[in-house]
Design a protein around this motif. Structure first.
Motif, PDB file in Angstrom:
ATOM      1  N   HIS B 240     -15.979  32.945   2.666  1.00 29.87           N
ATOM      2  CA  HIS B 240     -15.758  33.507   3.997  1.00 29.87           C
ATOM      3  C   HIS B 240     -16.258  32.603   5.121  1.00 29.87           C
ATOM      4  O   HIS B 240     -15.990  32.855   6.281  1.00 29.87           O
ATOM      5  N   ARG B 241     -17.008  31.572   4.756  1.00 29.19           N
ATOM      6  CA  ARG B 241     -17.505  30.674   5.808  1.00 29.19           C
ATOM      7  C   ARG B 241     -16.564  29.481   5.993  1.00 29.19           C
ATOM      8  O   ARG B 241     -16.850  28.598   6.789  1.00 29.19           O
ATOM      9  N   THR B 242     -15.500  29.455   5.207  1.00 34.05           N
ATOM     10  CA  THR B 242     -14.626  28.285   5.255  1.00 34.05           C
ATOM     11  C   THR B 242     -13.227  28.710   5.672  1.00 34.05           C
ATOM     12  O   THR B 242     -12.644  29.626   5.089  1.00 34.05           O
ATOM     13  N   TYR B 243     -12.704  28.031   6.691  1.00 29.57           N
ATOM     14  CA  TYR B 243     -11.394  28.373   7.233  1.00 29.57           C
ATOM     15  C   TYR B 243     -10.322  27.612   6.473  1.00 29.57           C
ATOM     16  O   TYR B 243     -10.472  26.425   6.203  1.00 29.57           O
ATOM     17  N   GLY B 244      -9.246  28.292   6.159  1.00 21.10           N
ATOM     18  CA  GLY B 244      -8.150  27.558   5.538  1.00 21.10           C
ATOM     19  C   GLY B 244      -7.245  28.463   4.740  1.00 21.10           C
ATOM     20  O   GLY B 244      -7.432  29.682   4.693  1.00 21.10           O
ATOM     21  N   GLY B 245      -6.250  27.851   4.119  1.00 16.24           N
ATOM     22  CA  GLY B 245      -5.311  28.614   3.325  1.00 16.24           C
ATOM     23  C   GLY B 245      -4.153  27.737   2.898  1.00 16.24           C
ATOM     24  O   GLY B 245      -4.127  26.541   3.188  1.00 16.24           O
ATOM     25  N   SER B 246      -3.228  28.365   2.199  1.00 18.59           N
ATOM     26  CA  SER B 246      -2.129  27.573   1.635  1.00 18.59           C
ATOM     27  C   SER B 246      -0.822  27.883   2.349  1.00 18.59           C
ATOM     28  O   SER B 246      -0.669  28.905   3.008  1.00 18.59           O
ATOM     29  N   TRP B 247       0.109  26.960   2.200  1.00 14.81           N
ATOM     30  CA  TRP B 247       1.491  27.243   2.605  1.00 14.81           C
ATOM     31  C   TRP B 247       2.405  26.959   1.428  1.00 14.81           C
ATOM     32  O   TRP B 247       2.065  26.179   0.544  1.00 14.81           O
ATOM     33  N   MET B 248       3.524  27.641   1.417  1.00 19.63           N
ATOM     34  CA  MET B 248       4.537  27.323   0.421  1.00 19.63           C
ATOM     35  C   MET B 248       5.904  27.643   1.022  1.00 19.63           C
ATOM     36  O   MET B 248       6.158  28.774   1.437  1.00 19.63           O
ATOM     37  N   TYR B 249       6.764  26.633   1.090  1.00 23.29           N
ATOM     38  CA  TYR B 249       8.077  26.802   1.691  1.00 23.29           C
ATOM     39  C   TYR B 249       9.149  26.358   0.711  1.00 23.29           C
ATOM     40  O   TYR B 249       9.111  25.245   0.202  1.00 23.29           O
ATOM     41  N   HIS B 250      10.116  27.214   0.477  1.00 21.52           N
ATOM     42  CA  HIS B 250      11.276  26.846  -0.345  1.00 21.52           C
ATOM     43  C   HIS B 250      12.376  26.341   0.582  1.00 21.52           C
ATOM     44  O   HIS B 250      12.771  27.050   1.510  1.00 21.52           O
ATOM     45  N   PHE B 251      12.868  25.135   0.352  1.00 22.36           N
ATOM     46  CA  PHE B 251      13.881  24.588   1.270  1.00 22.36           C
ATOM     47  C   PHE B 251      14.720  23.533   0.560  1.00 22.36           C
ATOM     48  O   PHE B 251      14.431  23.142  -0.579  1.00 22.36           O
ATOM     49  N   GLY B 252      15.741  23.074   1.278  1.00 22.72           N
ATOM     50  CA  GLY B 252      16.555  21.962   0.792  1.00 22.72           C
ATOM     51  C   GLY B 252      17.161  22.246  -0.565  1.00 22.72           C
ATOM     52  O   GLY B 252      17.453  23.387  -0.920  1.00 22.72           O
ATOM     53  N   GLU B 253      17.339  21.165  -1.331  1.00 24.93           N
ATOM     54  CA  GLU B 253      17.931  21.301  -2.653  1.00 24.93           C
ATOM     55  C   GLU B 253      16.844  21.456  -3.703  1.00 24.93           C
ATOM     56  O   GLU B 253      16.287  20.469  -4.182  1.00 24.93           O
ATOM     57  N   ASN B 254      16.493  22.686  -3.982  1.00 24.50           N
ATOM     58  CA  ASN B 254      15.501  23.008  -5.007  1.00 24.50           C
ATOM     59  C   ASN B 254      14.124  22.426  -4.715  1.00 24.50           C
ATOM     60  O   ASN B 254      13.353  22.143  -5.620  1.00 24.50           O
ATOM     61  N   LEU B 255      13.825  22.227  -3.432  1.00 23.01           N
ATOM     62  CA  LEU B 255      12.521  21.681  -3.069  1.00 23.01           C
ATOM     63  C   LEU B 255      11.569  22.793  -2.661  1.00 23.01           C
ATOM     64  O   LEU B 255      11.968  23.790  -2.051  1.00 23.01           O
ATOM     65  N   VAL B 256      10.291  22.620  -3.022  1.00 24.07           N
ATOM     66  CA  VAL B 256       9.235  23.509  -2.573  1.00 24.07           C
ATOM     67  C   VAL B 256       8.114  22.648  -2.004  1.00 24.07           C
ATOM     68  O   VAL B 256       7.602  21.755  -2.679  1.00 24.07           O
ATOM     69  N   SER B 257       7.779  22.910  -0.751  1.00 24.93           N
ATOM     70  CA  SER B 257       6.633  22.255  -0.141  1.00 24.93           C
ATOM     71  C   SER B 257       5.439  23.175  -0.345  1.00 24.93           C
ATOM     72  O   SER B 257       5.445  24.323   0.078  1.00 24.93           O
ATOM     73  N   TYR B 258       4.410  22.660  -1.024  1.00 21.76           N
ATOM     74  CA  TYR B 258       3.204  23.450  -1.250  1.00 21.76           C
ATOM     75  C   TYR B 258       2.023  22.655  -0.720  1.00 21.76           C
ATOM     76  O   TYR B 258       1.951  21.430  -0.930  1.00 21.76           O
ATOM     77  N   GLY B 259       1.117  23.328  -0.040  1.00 20.57           N
ATOM     78  CA  GLY B 259      -0.040  22.589   0.445  1.00 20.57           C
ATOM     79  C   GLY B 259      -1.158  23.506   0.869  1.00 20.57           C
ATOM     80  O   GLY B 259      -1.026  24.741   0.864  1.00 20.57           O
ATOM     81  N   PHE B 260      -2.251  22.887   1.232  1.00 24.98           N
ATOM     82  CA  PHE B 260      -3.465  23.621   1.499  1.00 24.98           C
ATOM     83  C   PHE B 260      -4.183  22.954   2.669  1.00 24.98           C
ATOM     84  O   PHE B 260      -4.305  21.730   2.713  1.00 24.98           O
ATOM     85  N   VAL B 261      -4.636  23.779   3.616  1.00 24.99           N
ATOM     86  CA  VAL B 261      -5.419  23.244   4.735  1.00 24.99           C
ATOM     87  C   VAL B 261      -6.829  23.794   4.656  1.00 24.99           C
ATOM     88  O   VAL B 261      -7.025  24.993   4.433  1.00 24.99           O
ATOM     89  N   VAL B 262      -7.805  22.926   4.780  1.00 27.56           N
ATOM     90  CA  VAL B 262      -9.198  23.354   4.850  1.00 27.56           C
ATOM     91  C   VAL B 262      -9.745  22.932   6.208  1.00 27.56           C
ATOM     92  O   VAL B 262      -9.607  21.768   6.602  1.00 27.56           O
ATOM     93  N   GLY B 263     -10.358  23.866   6.939  1.00 29.06           N
ATOM     94  CA  GLY B 263     -11.011  23.519   8.197  1.00 29.06           C
ATOM     95  C   GLY B 263     -12.146  22.557   7.914  1.00 29.06           C
ATOM     96  O   GLY B 263     -12.965  22.793   7.016  1.00 29.06           O
ATOM     97  N   LEU B 264     -12.195  21.454   8.644  1.00 28.72           N
ATOM     98  CA  LEU B 264     -13.222  20.452   8.344  1.00 28.72           C
ATOM     99  C   LEU B 264     -14.588  20.832   8.915  1.00 28.72           C
ATOM    100  O   LEU B 264     -15.534  20.052   8.834  1.00 28.72           O
ATOM    101  N   ASP B 265     -14.690  22.069   9.430  1.00 26.10           N
ATOM    102  CA  ASP B 265     -16.025  22.573   9.765  1.00 26.10           C
ATOM    103  C   ASP B 265     -16.628  23.316   8.560  1.00 26.10           C
ATOM    104  O   ASP B 265     -17.536  24.110   8.705  1.00 26.10           O
TER     105      ASP B 265
END
Lengths: 253, 557
Positions: B240-265
């Motif tokens: 709970h002290r760390t900001y961040g989360g994931s994204w996941m987007y289905h797009f294009g030709e069978n592509l999935v963009s998956y990623g994670f952002v962590v607040g650098l604080d």
């Protein structure tokens, strides 16, 4: 003496090729393309020959899509004098490329054609040899050292070739074809000032029809697949364990 | 080579960086001032090579810049159709209800899932057609200043050897001089940083706070591909002290963009953003989307999360900061492309006005144009959300966000501040709870080296190391003794490696004598800039390496 240097636009050597899911070829969409590294060496050698006073004009040529202009601009920035793009959406096979180059040789009249020994995309290693055959010219392949003594209507290229087990030095009469190997030279950077200047150098665009060459493919690609994934290694604790694994698991001793 | 002769080119405007901000600025300039000469330099080997984003983009700025972008074939092909925000616990996933009602600004209706690299390649084509000169493969390495005014930049020398001497292929950099220079380097740009320091642009604003985004691109079987799906998660695996989360987007030709952002604080020195991203893939909210697919690309990039409170003074004598170099990113919306583009366009309009009006030192109307634009309204409305998470933690922060958006509609009479820069909030190793990350399985989860391999990263071998410790001695006393080398965990590319760590007491050879030391594998660097941000004493300085180096992100990334 005029030099002709053919250059090919290929998938950049830093980019890992990825086979399309349907197995029809390598996915190039949006990937970085650049000049075939062996062709860069050919351009460099041509520029050095001009710097040594042997060559007077360097014409670079590329065969392919509109974006091949970028590849030609790089060659111009490295020092070539003018460029020719043979525009086609097809990906001509080596024989068709050699026929197109023959037509250009007859049109331009170079006494030496310098090109990479092969392109890093299909590794055919055929175009230079086929061009020599079609023209009936001498050929010196896999060059690691090139010296040219040009005379008014002839001359000789002395070429050191990298062959299995050593080096072979041959002399060929001009006009000739030289295909270059990796250790011939280290290509210079296309510096920013030279890239800017290259924008003003002449570039001509020709069609296949202009050269009267039929590029209909003679090969059929059945399937393209990626090499099998390499299995991970193991760390052995002792020589005895290594020997035992070589004997019982790898069965090589 | 004792004397170094650099060639000089003069332009009306030089743009540093070929991302959405720099390209939009170039395009707008040529639209409103066709006679102006515009030069854009980009350190990546081509436009798009260093572009890394999710990305769902809002087309608002693009609609204004190139209204007929559809007819011109812009690669915005997948409309966002199914939008989910999910709160995760270790085993469960709870969908946040009524998201569109509570936080309409977060909705993705009308937006597009894209490869931002592909969008930039397309924008570059539009810019070149208008006469912008674009030179990829050349990083701006030096500010040119005369009489207190920035008069352009110089590109880095090429062919300098490891020891700093000119090598056989040495080619000196070039001076690109301009009436106005626009810095569009993205988050934590190396020259933007120097400009801010030189002209005191950050005086009176909050420290910038950052996030690190780590991304994978997957190709999945057609049967499990759901183009248009946009899924974001928060909560597990972060505390709970760390900001961040994931994204996941289905797009294009069978592509999935998956990623994670962590607040650098983030406070826990044992945290590894890369490993958080990896282990989250094992959660049932993610796993079924990727399983059976293959990972085709990998990369990472820092982003600015400070929002309105952290935006510096935008203009200085000789130019302006635009895009994420200035910090134009809407964190709650999880989007920055439209903001980067809009800021670039507004800067271009201000510069065009200044060019026509006697070329005063500063393109000063940029600031007023920003404040009068929808961009400012938008950032003002969400200014309290990111700091609320830092102040109250994930749960209360999320609740605050809902209230702020629903009851106050962003018009809270207060502004929450960012108190501390990210490098100053790391807890010591002793005060942090170690995190036990699962070992990679090689199918769904991976290690760093096989990941960096997929970024196609390359740097010319024999060149000076572009990541330098200002004070090498401090590493042992601070980074190792107090924090146990956080750089070896936050770096997503394995640049920082501790050698001889077990060795305090039992290593062999020289390491046994010297103890742990830091090895910098600079050739792995994907140019994310996190080390420049998070090092506890800001002891790491990220400088631009030889042009053309760094990642070569593929199309679709």
């Amino acid at each position: 003496m005029k030099l002709l240097v053919p250059v090919k636009r290929v998938l950049d050597y830093n980019v890992k090729p990825r086979v399309r899911a349907d197995g029809t070829g390598v996915d190039l969409a949006g990937s970085k393309m650049s000049m075939n590294p062996f062709d860069e060496i050919a351009v460099e050698e041509a520029v050095r020959l001009r710097e040594r006073g042997v060559a007077t004009e360097i014409v670079v040529v590329s065969i392919g899509v509109q974006q091949c202009q970028e590849t030609l601009r790089t060659a111009l920035a490295m020092g070539a004098d003018r460029a020719i793009l043979v525009l086609t959406e097809a990906a001509p096979e080596p024989l068709a490329v050699a026929k197109l180059l023959r037509a250009l040789v007859l049109r331009e009249g170079p006494r030496l054609v310098v090109l990479g020994k092969q392109a890093i995309d299909d590794d055919m290693n055929a175009t230079g040899q086929m061009l020599a055959g079609l023209l009936g010219w001498a050929q010196a392949t896999f060059a690691s050292r090139v010296e040219v003594a040009a005379e008014a209507d002839g001359g000789t290229a002395t070429v050191t070739r990298e062959v299995d087990g050593g080096l072979e030095t041959i002399a060929v009469a001009l006009p000739a074809i030289v295909t270059v190997d990796l250790r011939l030279n280290e290509p210079r950077y296309a510096s920013l000032p030279n890239i800017m200047k290259a924008r003003k150098k002449p570039m001509e665009t020709l069609s296949l029809g202009d050269l009267g060459v039929d590029v209909t493919p003679r090969l059929t690609t059945l399937r393209v697949s990626e090499p099998p994934v390499r299995k991970g290694g193991v760390t052995v604790g002792s020589v005895a364990e290594l020997v035992s694994k070589l004997r019982s698991e790898a069965r090589v001793i | 080579m004792s004397e170094r002769v650099r060639e000089v080119m003069e332009y009306d405007v030089v743009v540093v960086g070929g991302g959405p901000a720099g390209l939009s600025a170039s395009i707008r300039l040529k639209q409103v001032s066709p006679g102006a000469s515009v030069c854009l330099v980009e350190k990546g080997s081509e436009i798009g090579a260093h572009i890394l984003s999710g990305a769902v983009i809002e087309p608002r700025a693009l609609d204004e810049l190139i209204p007929d972008w559809r007819e011109r074939g812009a690669p915005l092909d997948t409309a966002a159709t199914d939008d989910r925000m999910i709160y995760l616990t270790a085993k469960r996933a709870v969908r946040v209800p009524l998201l569109d009602t509570v936080m309409p600004h977060m909705g993705n209706h009308g937006n597009f899932i894209v490869s931002l690299g592909d969008v930039c390649r397309w924008l570059a084509g539009q810019a070149e057609a208008l006469g912008v000169e674009i030179y990829p493969g050349f990083g701006a390495a030096e500010l040119l200043e005369e009489d207190g005014r920035i008069v352009g930049v110089a590109t880095g020398d090429m062919g300098v050897t490891r020891s700093g001497e000119p090598g056989p292929g040495y080619a000196p950099g070039m001076e690109l001089r301009a009436a106005y220079t626009l810095f569009a380097e993205g988050c934590r740009g190396s020259l933007s940083k120097r400009v801010m320091a030189r002209f005191g642009l950050r005086a009176g604003v909050d420290p910038q706070t950052y996030g690190l985004g780590v991304k994978e691109l997957w190709e999945v079987p057609a049967a499990q591909h759901r183009p248009g799906l946009v899924q974001h998660t928060f909560g597990w695996p972060l505390d709970h002290r760390t900001y961040g989360g994931s994204w996941m987007y289905h797009f294009g030709e069978n592509l999935v963009s998956y990623g994670f952002v962590v607040g650098l604080d983030y406070p826990n020195t044992w945290l590894s953003p890369f490993d958080e991203m990896q282990r989250l893939k094992l959660h049932p909210a993610i796993r079924p989307h990727l399983e059976g697919g293959r990972r085709i690309s990998y990369g990472a990039r820092a982003l600015s999360e400070g929002g309105l409170q952290s935006i510096p003074r935008l203009t200085f004598p000789g130019g302006a900061l635009i895009g994420d170099a200035a910090g134009f990113l809407n964190v709650p919306k999880i989007k920055g492309t439209h903001a980067a583009m809009k800021s670039g366009m507004l800067a271009a309009e201000a510069v065009a006005e200044a060019l026509a009006d006697g070329r005063p030192a500063e393109p000063a109307s940029f600031t007023a144009r920003v404040r009068a634009s929808w961009l400012w309204q938008e950032l003002r409305g969400v200014r309290n959300i990111r700091p609320a998470f830092a102040k109250y933690g994930t749960i209360v922060g999320a609740a605050y966000s809902g209230l702020d958006a629903m009851l106050l509609r962003g018009r809270a009479p207060w502004t929450l501040r960012h108190r501390h820069p990210d490098h100053a909030v790391l807890d010591s190793a002793a005060a942090s709870t170690p995190i036990d990350y699962p070992k990679p399985d090689g199918r769904l989860t991976f290690d760093k080296s096989s990941s960096v391999f997929l970024s196609n990263t390359n740097h010319a071998e024999d060149q000076p190391v572009h990541l330098v410790l200002r004070d090498p001695a401090r590493w042992r006393a601070v980074n190792w003794d107090r924090f146990r080398s956080p750089e070896s965990r936050y770096c997503p590319a394995g640049v920082y490696e501790v050698v001889g760590a077990d060795g305090v007491g039992e290593a062999v050879g020289a390491d046994a004598v010297s103890g742990p030391r830091l090895q910098i594998n600079a050739q792995n660097c994907v140019h994310c800039k996190t080390c420049d941000i998070k090092d506890p004493t800001e002891n790491i300085d990220w400088a631009a390496p030889e042009g053309g180096g760094g990642p070569n992100y593929i199309g679709g990334m």
